[in-house]
Write a protein that holds these residues in place. Structure first.
Motif, PDB file in Angstrom:
ATOM      1  N   PHE A 127       0.843  -1.196   0.000  1.00 50.84           N
ATOM      2  CA  PHE A 127       0.000   0.000   0.000  1.00 50.84           C
ATOM      3  C   PHE A 127       0.880   1.249   0.000  1.00 50.84           C
ATOM      4  CE2 PHE A 127      -2.540  -3.351   1.957  1.00 50.84           C
ATOM      5  CZ  PHE A 127      -3.741  -3.235   1.271  1.00 50.84           C
ATOM      6  N   SER A 128       0.408   2.297  -0.665  1.00 50.27           N
ATOM      7  CA  SER A 128       1.171   3.543  -0.744  1.00 50.27           C
ATOM      8  C   SER A 128       0.229   4.729  -0.775  1.00 50.27           C
ATOM      9  CB  SER A 128       2.044   3.551  -1.999  1.00 50.27           C
ATOM     10  OG  SER A 128       1.238   3.609  -3.179  1.00 50.27           O
ATOM     11  N   VAL A 129       0.783   5.931  -0.734  1.00 51.55           N
ATOM     12  CA  VAL A 129      -0.024   7.148  -0.822  1.00 51.55           C
ATOM     13  C   VAL A 129      -0.747   7.192  -2.160  1.00 51.55           C
ATOM     14  CG1 VAL A 129       0.060   9.671  -0.934  1.00 51.55           C
ATOM     15  CG2 VAL A 129       1.425   8.454   0.769  1.00 51.55           C
ATOM     16  N   ASP A 130      -0.056   6.797  -3.222  1.00 53.67           N
ATOM     17  CA  ASP A 130      -0.674   6.802  -4.553  1.00 53.67           C
ATOM     18  C   ASP A 130      -1.715   5.705  -4.717  1.00 53.67           C
ATOM     19  OD1 ASP A 130       0.828   8.971  -5.399  1.00 53.67           O
ATOM     20  OD2 ASP A 130       2.462   7.702  -6.148  1.00 53.67           O
ATOM     21  N   GLU A 131      -1.518   4.583  -4.025  1.00 55.80           N
ATOM     22  CA  GLU A 131      -2.458   3.460  -4.115  1.00 55.80           C
ATOM     23  C   GLU A 131      -2.830   2.995  -2.709  1.00 55.80           C
ATOM     24  OE1 GLU A 131      -1.775   0.931  -7.992  1.00 55.80           O
ATOM     25  OE2 GLU A 131       0.117   1.124  -6.906  1.00 55.80           O
ATOM     26  N   PRO A 132      -3.694   3.749  -2.032  1.00 52.11           N
ATOM     27  CA  PRO A 132      -4.065   3.404  -0.654  1.00 52.11           C
ATOM     28  C   PRO A 132      -5.018   2.223  -0.557  1.00 52.11           C
ATOM     29  CG  PRO A 132      -5.304   5.314  -1.393  1.00 52.11           C
ATOM     30  CD  PRO A 132      -4.321   5.007  -2.477  1.00 52.11           C
ATOM     31  N   GLU A 133      -5.672   1.857  -1.666  1.00 52.90           N
ATOM     32  CA  GLU A 133      -6.596   0.725  -1.671  1.00 52.90           C
ATOM     33  C   GLU A 133      -6.248  -0.217  -2.816  1.00 52.90           C
ATOM     34  OE1 GLU A 133     -10.699   1.687  -1.557  1.00 52.90           O
ATOM     35  OE2 GLU A 133     -10.552   2.852   0.299  1.00 52.90           O
ATOM     36  N   LEU A 134      -6.258  -1.512  -2.518  1.00 54.18           N
ATOM     37  CA  LEU A 134      -5.930  -2.524  -3.520  1.00 54.18           C
ATOM     38  C   LEU A 134      -6.881  -3.708  -3.382  1.00 54.18           C
ATOM     39  CD1 LEU A 134      -2.041  -2.522  -3.123  1.00 54.18           C
ATOM     40  CD2 LEU A 134      -3.295  -1.686  -5.120  1.00 54.18           C
ATOM     41  N   GLY A 135      -7.210  -4.321  -4.512  1.00 52.35           N
ATOM     42  CA  GLY A 135      -8.067  -5.490  -4.506  1.00 52.35           C
ATOM     43  C   GLY A 135      -7.288  -6.773  -4.285  1.00 52.35           C
ATOM     44  N   LEU A 136      -7.998  -7.841  -4.047  1.00 50.72           N
ATOM     45  CA  LEU A 136      -7.371  -9.138  -3.791  1.00 50.72           C
ATOM     46  C   LEU A 136      -6.478  -9.568  -4.951  1.00 50.72           C
ATOM     47  CD1 LEU A 136      -7.034 -11.802  -2.219  1.00 50.72           C
ATOM     48  CD2 LEU A 136      -9.178 -12.588  -3.281  1.00 50.72           C
ATOM     49  N   SER A 137      -6.968  -9.418  -6.179  1.00 48.04           N
ATOM     50  CA  SER A 137      -6.197  -9.848  -7.342  1.00 48.04           C
ATOM     51  C   SER A 137      -4.899  -9.066  -7.478  1.00 48.04           C
ATOM     52  CB  SER A 137      -7.030  -9.693  -8.624  1.00 48.04           C
ATOM     53  OG  SER A 137      -8.154 -10.546  -8.592  1.00 48.04           O
ATOM     54  N   ASP A 138      -4.976  -7.738  -7.254  1.00 46.14           N
ATOM     55  CA  ASP A 138      -3.773  -6.905  -7.337  1.00 46.14           C
ATOM     56  C   ASP A 138      -2.761  -7.299  -6.267  1.00 46.14           C
ATOM     57  OD1 ASP A 138      -4.282  -5.328  -9.528  1.00 46.14           O
ATOM     58  OD2 ASP A 138      -5.314  -3.777  -8.390  1.00 46.14           O
ATOM     59  N   LEU A 139      -3.244  -7.514  -5.054  1.00 42.05           N
ATOM     60  CA  LEU A 139      -2.364  -7.886  -3.956  1.00 42.05           C
ATOM     61  C   LEU A 139      -1.695  -9.232  -4.214  1.00 42.05           C
ATOM     62  CD1 LEU A 139      -4.604  -6.698  -1.004  1.00 42.05           C
ATOM     63  CD2 LEU A 139      -2.301  -5.840  -1.510  1.00 42.05           C
ATOM     64  N   ALA A 140      -2.450 -10.175  -4.743  1.00 42.78           N
ATOM     65  CA  ALA A 140      -1.886 -11.494  -5.051  1.00 42.78           C
ATOM     66  C   ALA A 140      -0.843 -11.384  -6.153  1.00 42.78           C
ATOM     67  CB  ALA A 140      -3.000 -12.449  -5.459  1.00 42.78           C
ATOM     68  N   ARG A 141      -1.167 -10.625  -7.205  1.00 37.23           N
ATOM     69  CA  ARG A 141      -0.239 -10.493  -8.328  1.00 37.23           C
ATOM     70  C   ARG A 141       1.058  -9.796  -7.909  1.00 37.23           C
ATOM     71  NH1 ARG A 141       0.408  -6.221 -11.443  1.00 37.23           N
ATOM     72  NH2 ARG A 141      -1.568  -5.311 -10.747  1.00 37.23           N
TER      73      ARG A 141
END
Length: 256
Positions: free
Chosen positions: A14-28
């Motif tokens: 997680f970052s300031v630019d991407e504070p929210e991520l989905g399951l697929s993104d996190l897995a990838r």
């Protein structure tokens, strides 16, 4: 990598630019399969370290991390002590000033003050700074423990620009100059067109625990400005160090 390491690696995505991520993104991005990623997220959610948006089903960092950060700040008031001086330095230089703490093998940006002007250097909260290629990193290494310096010089020394120092001997020389001068200078070592100065914030034993830096566009930075900012950042770092160490004020003055 153990279970704890895997869970922490998810948090670091997680970052300031991407504070929210989905399951697929996190897995990838983590390289874990979806089942493992979901299991880790369930465990982190149960402790409040991540939260899931009911609508989007995306994950974000949770209040549990804020609670731990507040406990640490109450015991070691780094931000409370340093931020007023960061703001003063930003006001006097009219350039970007950022504060960092050491974390494992890099510096973690914990506070940033940006100038109002449009042409400025942007630094994000939470941004990780390499030790060998930034003014902050060189300033830290100049007063770091031997094992930290050795690990850095023996590790991956990536070239971020054509100006990045990647030879251990050159990095060691830059460290020595920073130690003698009292502040480091990095001319486009991490980002083209950016020149920075930084100084180490030190513990009572004299070893670095963080840094304060001024970053500005090279196009409007003169040699005189570098020297002026260098002295200012050195004084700010010294003042933060002395305020943090209280009763060890005299020791730090003798080491300065």
């Amino acid at each position: 990598m153990g279970t704890v390491g895997k869970a922490i690696s998810l948090l670091e995505l997680f970052s300031v630019d991407e504070p929210e991520l989905g399951l697929s993104d996190l897995a990838r991005r983590s390289g874990f399969d979806k089942a493992t990623t979901r299991r880790l997220l369930v465990a982190l959610t149960s402790r409040g370290f991540v939260e899931q948006d009911a609508g989007t089903r995306h994950y974000r960092l949770g209040a549990g991390l804020s609670r731990l950060a507040r406990i640490r700040e109450a015991r070691f008031p780094f931000l409370q002590t340093a931020v007023p001086l960061v703001r003063d330095l930003a006001a006097s230089t009219a350039e970007t000033v950022h504060l960092s703490e050491f974390g494992v093998d890099r510096l973690v940006t914990v506070h940033v003050e940006h100038p109002a002007r449009a042409n400025r250097v942007n630094v994000d909260i939470g941004q990780l700074l390499p030790l060998h290629s930034t003014a902050s990193g060189i300033a830290y290494l100049a007063f770091a423990r031997d094992e930290t310096v050795k690990a850095c010089l023996a590790g991956s020394l990536d070239a971020f620009t054509a100006h990045t120092l990647i030879e251990p001997a050159a990095i060691s020389m830059s460290m020595g100059e920073a130690r003698e001068r009292g502040y480091s200078i990095c001319d486009q070592g991490y980002e083209e067109g950016v020149i920075s100065v930084a100084a180490a914030i030190r513990a009572a034993d004299g070893f670095a625990l963080g840094t304060i830096a001024v970053a500005a566009p090279k196009a409007r930075t003169t040699a005189a400005a570098i020297a002026e900012r260098g002295l200012a950042v050195m004084e700010a770092a010294r003042e933060i160090s002395m305020r943090l160490n209280g009763e060890n004020l005299q020791t730090l003055r003798r080491q300065a």
